[in-house]
Design a protein around this motif. Structure first.
Motif, PDB file in Angstrom:
ATOM      1  N   PRO A   1      -3.082   3.831  -9.928  1.00  0.00           N
ATOM      2  CA  PRO A   1      -3.202   5.032 -10.770  1.00  0.00           C
ATOM      3  C   PRO A   1      -2.559   6.232 -10.070  1.00  0.00           C
ATOM      4  O   PRO A   1      -3.160   6.872  -9.214  1.00  0.00           O
ATOM      5  N   LEU A   2      -1.302   6.529 -10.433  1.00  0.00           N
ATOM      6  CA  LEU A   2      -0.579   7.594  -9.752  1.00  0.00           C
ATOM      7  C   LEU A   2      -1.171   8.965 -10.014  1.00  0.00           C
ATOM      8  O   LEU A   2      -0.879   9.925  -9.299  1.00  0.00           O
ATOM      9  N   THR A   3      -1.983   9.069 -11.045  1.00  0.00           N
ATOM     10  CA  THR A   3      -2.580  10.368 -11.338  1.00  0.00           C
ATOM     11  C   THR A   3      -3.737  10.704 -10.403  1.00  0.00           C
ATOM     12  O   THR A   3      -4.217  11.838 -10.382  1.00  0.00           O
ATOM     13  N   GLN A   4      -4.174   9.724  -9.619  1.00  0.00           N
ATOM     14  CA  GLN A   4      -5.278   9.989  -8.707  1.00  0.00           C
ATOM     15  C   GLN A   4      -4.860  10.985  -7.635  1.00  0.00           C
ATOM     16  O   GLN A   4      -3.786  10.884  -7.044  1.00  0.00           O
ATOM     17  N   THR A   5      -5.695  11.954  -7.368  1.00  0.00           N
ATOM     18  CA  THR A   5      -5.378  12.928  -6.324  1.00  0.00           C
ATOM     19  C   THR A   5      -5.405  12.304  -4.946  1.00  0.00           C
ATOM     20  O   THR A   5      -4.814  12.832  -4.015  1.00  0.00           O
ATOM     21  N   SER A   6      -6.075  11.168  -4.805  1.00  0.00           N
ATOM     22  CA  SER A   6      -6.143  10.525  -3.498  1.00  0.00           C
ATOM     23  C   SER A   6      -4.782  10.014  -3.046  1.00  0.00           C
ATOM     24  O   SER A   6      -4.522   9.897  -1.850  1.00  0.00           O
ATOM     25  N   TRP A   7      -3.895   9.707  -4.021  1.00  0.00           N
ATOM     26  CA  TRP A   7      -2.566   9.220  -3.654  1.00  0.00           C
ATOM     27  C   TRP A   7      -1.618  10.371  -3.361  1.00  0.00           C
ATOM     28  O   TRP A   7      -0.632  10.192  -2.645  1.00  0.00           O
ATOM     29  N   SER A   8      -1.876  11.531  -3.927  1.00  0.00           N
ATOM     30  CA  SER A   8      -0.972  12.659  -3.739  1.00  0.00           C
ATOM     31  C   SER A   8      -1.295  13.379  -2.441  1.00  0.00           C
ATOM     32  O   SER A   8      -2.444  13.453  -2.018  1.00  0.00           O
ATOM     33  N   LEU A   9      -0.251  13.923  -1.832  1.00  0.00           N
ATOM     34  CA  LEU A   9      -0.409  14.680  -0.594  1.00  0.00           C
ATOM     35  C   LEU A   9      -0.711  16.129  -0.927  1.00  0.00           C
ATOM     36  O   LEU A   9      -0.210  16.687  -1.910  1.00  0.00           O
ATOM     37  N   SER A  10      -1.535  16.744  -0.094  1.00  0.00           N
ATOM     38  CA  SER A  10      -1.879  18.150  -0.332  1.00  0.00           C
ATOM     39  C   SER A  10      -0.661  19.045  -0.188  1.00  0.00           C
ATOM     40  O   SER A  10      -0.511  20.038  -0.897  1.00  0.00           O
ATOM     41  N   THR A  11       0.218  18.694   0.744  1.00  0.00           N
ATOM     42  CA  THR A  11       1.457  19.447   0.957  1.00  0.00           C
ATOM     43  C   THR A  11       2.636  18.486   0.859  1.00  0.00           C
ATOM     44  O   THR A  11       2.633  17.455   1.538  1.00  0.00           O
ATOM     45  N   PRO A  12       3.639  18.779   0.051  1.00  0.00           N
ATOM     46  CA  PRO A  12       4.787  17.862  -0.047  1.00  0.00           C
ATOM     47  C   PRO A  12       5.456  17.662   1.314  1.00  0.00           C
ATOM     48  O   PRO A  12       5.496  18.557   2.156  1.00  0.00           O
ATOM     49  N   LEU A  13       5.991  16.492   1.529  1.00  0.00           N
ATOM     50  CA  LEU A  13       6.672  16.173   2.782  1.00  0.00           C
ATOM     51  C   LEU A  13       8.047  16.810   2.799  1.00  0.00           C
ATOM     52  O   LEU A  13       8.825  16.673   1.847  1.00  0.00           O
TER      53      LEU A  13
ATOM     54  N   SER B   1       0.842  -1.197   0.000  1.00  0.00           N
ATOM     55  CA  SER B   1       0.000   0.000   0.000  1.00  0.00           C
ATOM     56  C   SER B   1       0.873   1.242   0.000  1.00  0.00           C
ATOM     57  O   SER B   1       1.690   1.436   0.906  1.00  0.00           O
ATOM     58  N   ILE B   2       0.712   2.075  -1.019  1.00  0.00           N
ATOM     59  CA  ILE B   2       1.494   3.301  -1.081  1.00  0.00           C
ATOM     60  C   ILE B   2       1.030   4.301  -0.031  1.00  0.00           C
ATOM     61  O   ILE B   2       1.807   5.118   0.463  1.00  0.00           O
ATOM     62  N   SER B   3      -0.250   4.230   0.344  1.00  0.00           N
ATOM     63  CA  SER B   3      -0.752   5.147   1.372  1.00  0.00           C
ATOM     64  C   SER B   3      -0.074   4.862   2.713  1.00  0.00           C
ATOM     65  O   SER B   3       0.228   5.795   3.469  1.00  0.00           O
ATOM     66  N   ASP B   4       0.184   3.581   3.030  1.00  0.00           N
ATOM     67  CA  ASP B   4       0.893   3.250   4.272  1.00  0.00           C
ATOM     68  C   ASP B   4       2.308   3.796   4.255  1.00  0.00           C
ATOM     69  O   ASP B   4       2.807   4.318   5.263  1.00  0.00           O
ATOM     70  N   ILE B   5       2.991   3.677   3.098  1.00  0.00           N
ATOM     71  CA  ILE B   5       4.359   4.176   2.994  1.00  0.00           C
ATOM     72  C   ILE B   5       4.397   5.687   3.185  1.00  0.00           C
ATOM     73  O   ILE B   5       5.230   6.229   3.931  1.00  0.00           O
ATOM     74  N   LEU B   6       3.498   6.391   2.503  1.00  0.00           N
ATOM     75  CA  LEU B   6       3.462   7.850   2.628  1.00  0.00           C
ATOM     76  C   LEU B   6       3.102   8.272   4.050  1.00  0.00           C
ATOM     77  O   LEU B   6       3.607   9.292   4.554  1.00  0.00           O
ATOM     78  N   ALA B   7       2.241   7.488   4.721  1.00  0.00           N
ATOM     79  CA  ALA B   7       1.869   7.819   6.094  1.00  0.00           C
ATOM     80  C   ALA B   7       3.065   7.694   7.036  1.00  0.00           C
ATOM     81  O   ALA B   7       3.261   8.528   7.932  1.00  0.00           O
ATOM     82  N   VAL B   8       3.871   6.644   6.859  1.00  0.00           N
ATOM     83  CA  VAL B   8       5.075   6.484   7.682  1.00  0.00           C
ATOM     84  C   VAL B   8       6.043   7.631   7.426  1.00  0.00           C
ATOM     85  O   VAL B   8       6.639   8.191   8.360  1.00  0.00           O
ATOM     86  N   LEU B   9       6.214   8.003   6.164  1.00  0.00           N
ATOM     87  CA  LEU B   9       7.089   9.121   5.842  1.00  0.00           C
ATOM     88  C   LEU B   9       6.579  10.415   6.465  1.00  0.00           C
ATOM     89  O   LEU B   9       7.366  11.243   6.950  1.00  0.00           O
ATOM     90  N   GLN B  10       5.271  10.587   6.482  1.00  0.00           N
ATOM     91  CA  GLN B  10       4.689  11.799   7.056  1.00  0.00           C
ATOM     92  C   GLN B  10       4.904  11.860   8.559  1.00  0.00           C
ATOM     93  O   GLN B  10       5.079  12.951   9.123  1.00  0.00           O
ATOM     94  N   ARG B  11       4.939  10.703   9.226  1.00  0.00           N
ATOM     95  CA  ARG B  11       5.155  10.662  10.675  1.00  0.00           C
ATOM     96  C   ARG B  11       6.637  10.644  11.048  1.00  0.00           C
ATOM     97  O   ARG B  11       6.961  10.536  12.226  1.00  0.00           O
ATOM     98  N   SER B  12       7.526  10.761  10.049  1.00  0.00           N
ATOM     99  CA  SER B  12       8.970  10.704  10.317  1.00  0.00           C
ATOM    100  C   SER B  12       9.681  11.870   9.636  1.00  0.00           C
ATOM    101  O   SER B  12      10.447  11.684   8.683  1.00  0.00           O
ATOM    102  N   PRO B  13       9.450  13.095  10.104  1.00  0.00           N
ATOM    103  CA  PRO B  13      10.082  14.253   9.452  1.00  0.00           C
ATOM    104  C   PRO B  13      11.589  14.317   9.649  1.00  0.00           C
ATOM    105  O   PRO B  13      12.256  15.070   8.953  1.00  0.00           O
ATOM    106  N   GLY B  14      12.117  13.530  10.602  1.00  0.00           N
ATOM    107  CA  GLY B  14      13.556  13.557  10.863  1.00  0.00           C
ATOM    108  C   GLY B  14      14.339  12.525  10.075  1.00  0.00           C
ATOM    109  O   GLY B  14      15.495  12.246  10.426  1.00  0.00           O
ATOM    110  N   LEU B  15      13.758  11.972   9.026  1.00  0.00           N
ATOM    111  CA  LEU B  15      14.450  10.958   8.240  1.00  0.00           C
ATOM    112  C   LEU B  15      15.758  11.497   7.640  1.00  0.00           C
ATOM    113  O   LEU B  15      15.798  12.610   7.114  1.00  0.00           O
TER     114      LEU B  15
END
Length: 591
Positions: free
Chosen positions: A259-271, A231-245
């Motif tokens: 479908p990478l073009t879906q807005t649901s996969w993209s974050l509103s604000t880049p990490l 799940s790409i959403s799980d990966i992005l969620a972990v990245l979002q909770r780890s700003p000190g990477l």
């Protein structure tokens, strides 16, 4: 009776005398060891403090693979080295659990003292997983890092039953891909590892991402073509909770069918990752673009991109815009050297004076799949134009050993390196094409070009490179046609360069410096051309030392009569050489 007593008395005297001699031998041995120890103490290396000696032992052990224990030979050098190594707990804190006896593991644990442990376990063999779990439970409070390799169910069985690893900082799980098996999050990560900061998954499907946060290292690798659910959403969620990477490595881990073009996969604000030091993304072109749009990081971040899909006929402008923005950031380092290979379409840019490899000093590493010649030229044109190369004066071509890259492609590349001063090449099949392309780039004529094209040529005109370093490596034979052809071509091209009149230098001015390194690998062939090369360049060097005509010492190169080719070999070499030179004459005339 008297004779028996006499024999007993004689035996008693012999035993007493033997014991006395043994005592003397033991005393002399002890004194000899003391004298030898005192003698060893007078050696310069024995004056090194124990702290510094311990540091040297650790560096040596890591260089020899500390888990393999190939470094234990240092224990047999002398008594002091043995004592220092045995009492250095950190040296014994790296424990590998394999098919060997368990006594070695117990000895490792005993000598490690209270040092934090780094485990490397394999989940193979009868009851291996149970034994691994028992070892971890026994030393759980000291475990700092854990790596488990095996089938997914073996990895899971090793992790099950371990409730707490309170000092665990890093976890690495590597197995073979299985679509029907997922590795559940271990119990010790559900609040039982407050110091946990690094996760490395190789061909593993992980569940329990919601428990992970505040990571500093995240490495996710998957076998190409694996269809296990992720799940790409799980990966992005972990990245979002780890700003000190500080390190992000995503290699084929993003599912290809989403479908990478879906807005649901993209974050509103880049990490934003302000502390990120290393970013490695390896996937298809579209996935790379998608991930780069989700991240922001400083210009000091080392960027490595591996495009797995073909770029034949594709427009890579969007990727080049992102690279240009990153490499021209105010805090980006100044690029001073490049390393490239057109055959594999790979490029490495570094701030170091000499870009040796794509190691930690590399600031940018790009890999594209092999493509047709026209696509290769287009990729290098886009990449080199996107990079700030005003200070890039060194070019490393030592990895280029194939002759399939044409002269036109080499000239195309060299024209985009106008500030080049030093070129490092290997004497092999690809050298002739590269040197030919270099000369073609230097002698680009403006005749017949429009005014606009003339301005472009002058902006990208290659200045006069002054140094050419040739490394005698990658040859198919120590004495053969390949070297003869290479040196003959080099001599002829440098003679031509000396007499030609160029905008960057007048007629009669030769190439400034030619340095042939590791010349011992082709000494016999080289010496036949050294005097000729000496007349063609300003400063000829051999292994960094100035070369002058006269008798040369061959002892350092191990030249023996057995290394001289036979008459038949020489005749065959001359025939091949004459055929090759006839072809090269036509090429040089066209310059």
């Amino acid at each position: 009776m008297d004779s028996r007593r006499a024999r007993e008395d004689g035996l008693t005297r012999l035993d007493a005398e033997t014991r006395e001699i043994d005592a003397q031998i033991e005393d002399l041995t002890r004194k000899s060891l003391a004298i030898k120890t005192r003698r060893n103490d007078l050696v310069a290396i024995s004056t090194i403090p124990n702290e510094l000696l311990s540091r040297i032992f650790l560096d040596y052990a890591f260089a020899m693979d500390i888990f393999s224990c190939r470094w234990v030979g240092i224990l047999a050098v002398c008594r002091r080295w043995h004592d220092v190594a045995v009492h250095l707990g950190q040296l014994w804190s790296y424990v590998s659990v394999s098919d060997g006896p368990r006594d070695g593991i117990r000895e490792h644990l005993r000598r490690s003292g209270e040092s934090p442990l780094t485990w490397k376990m394999r989940g193979e063999g009868t009851l291996r997983e149970t034994c691994n779990s028992a070892l971890l439970r026994m030393s759980g409070h000291r475990t700092r890092s854990l790596k488990v390799v095996g089938e997914p169910w073996q990895v899971q069985k090793t992790l099950d039953g371990i409730e707490q690893l309170p000092n665990l900082e890093g976890l690495s799980l590597a197995s073979w891909p299985r679509e029907d098996v997922e590795v559940r999050i271990p119990l010790f990560l559900r609040g039982g590892a407050p110091h946990f900061r690094g996760l490395h998954l190789s061909s593993n499907v992980f569940t329990g991402w919601e428990r992970l946060s505040n990571l500093t290292t995240l490495v996710l690798e998957q076998t190409p073509g694996d269809t296990a659910p992720r799940s790409i959403s799980d990966i992005l969620a972990v990245l979002q909770r780890s700003p000190g990477l500080r390190r992000i490595d995503l290699n084929n881990y993003v599912p290809q069918d989403i479908p990478l073009t879906q807005t649901s996969w993209s974050l509103s604000t880049p990490l934003n990752f302000p502390q990120l030091k290393y970013l490695h993304l390896g996937d298809s072109y579209n996935v790379l673009l998608f991930l780069l749009e989700q991240f922001t990081f400083s210009g000091a971040t080392s960027l490595r991109l591996s495009v797995r899909s073909s770029v034949y006929g594709a427009d890579i402008s969007a990727l080049m815009v992102r690279i240009r923005r990153h490499m021209r950031a105010p805090d980006a380092p100044v690029l001073r050297s490049l390393r490239l290979d057109p055959a594999s379409i790979s490029l490495t840019a570094s701030a170091a004076p000499m870009c040796e490899s794509d190691g930690p000093d590399a600031h940018l590493v790009l890999h594209f799949p092999p493509s047709p010649e026209r696509t290769t030229r287009g990729v290098f044109s886009r990449v080199l134009e996107a990079l700030p190369l005003h200070a890039a004066t060194h070019l490393n071509l030592l990895s280029t050993c194939e002759a399939k890259t044409t002269t036109g492609t080499w000239a195309h590349i060299f024209r985009r390196l106008p500030y080049l001063e030093t070129v490092h090449m290997a004497i092999n099949n690809g050298m002739n094409m590269a040197v030919h392309g270099l000369m073609e780039a230097i002698t680009w004529s403006e005749k017949g070009l429009s005014r606009r094209k003339r301005r472009r040529v002058r902006r990208g005109f290659l200045s006069w490179p002054s140094h050419l370093h040739l490394i005698s490596a990658g040859l198919t034979a120590s004495v053969g046609v390949e070297q003869t052809i290479a040196y003959e071509f080099l001599s002829s091209i440098l003679d031509w360069y000396k007499v030609v009149d160029l905008p960057s230098k007048p007629r009669g001015v030769p190439w400034k410096t030619l340095d042939i390194v590791r010349a011992d690998e082709g000494y016999l062939n080289l010496q036949k051309y050294m005097e000729k090369l000496y007349r063609s360049v300003g400063d000829l060097k051999q292994d960094g030392a100035a070369w002058r005509p006269g008798p040369q010492d061959t002892s350092a190169y191990g030249v023996v009569a057995a290394g001289i080719p036979s008459n038949e070999e020489l005749i065959a070499s001359l025939i091949d050489l004459s055929r090759y030179l006839n072809r090269q004459v036509e090429v040089i005339r066209r310059l």
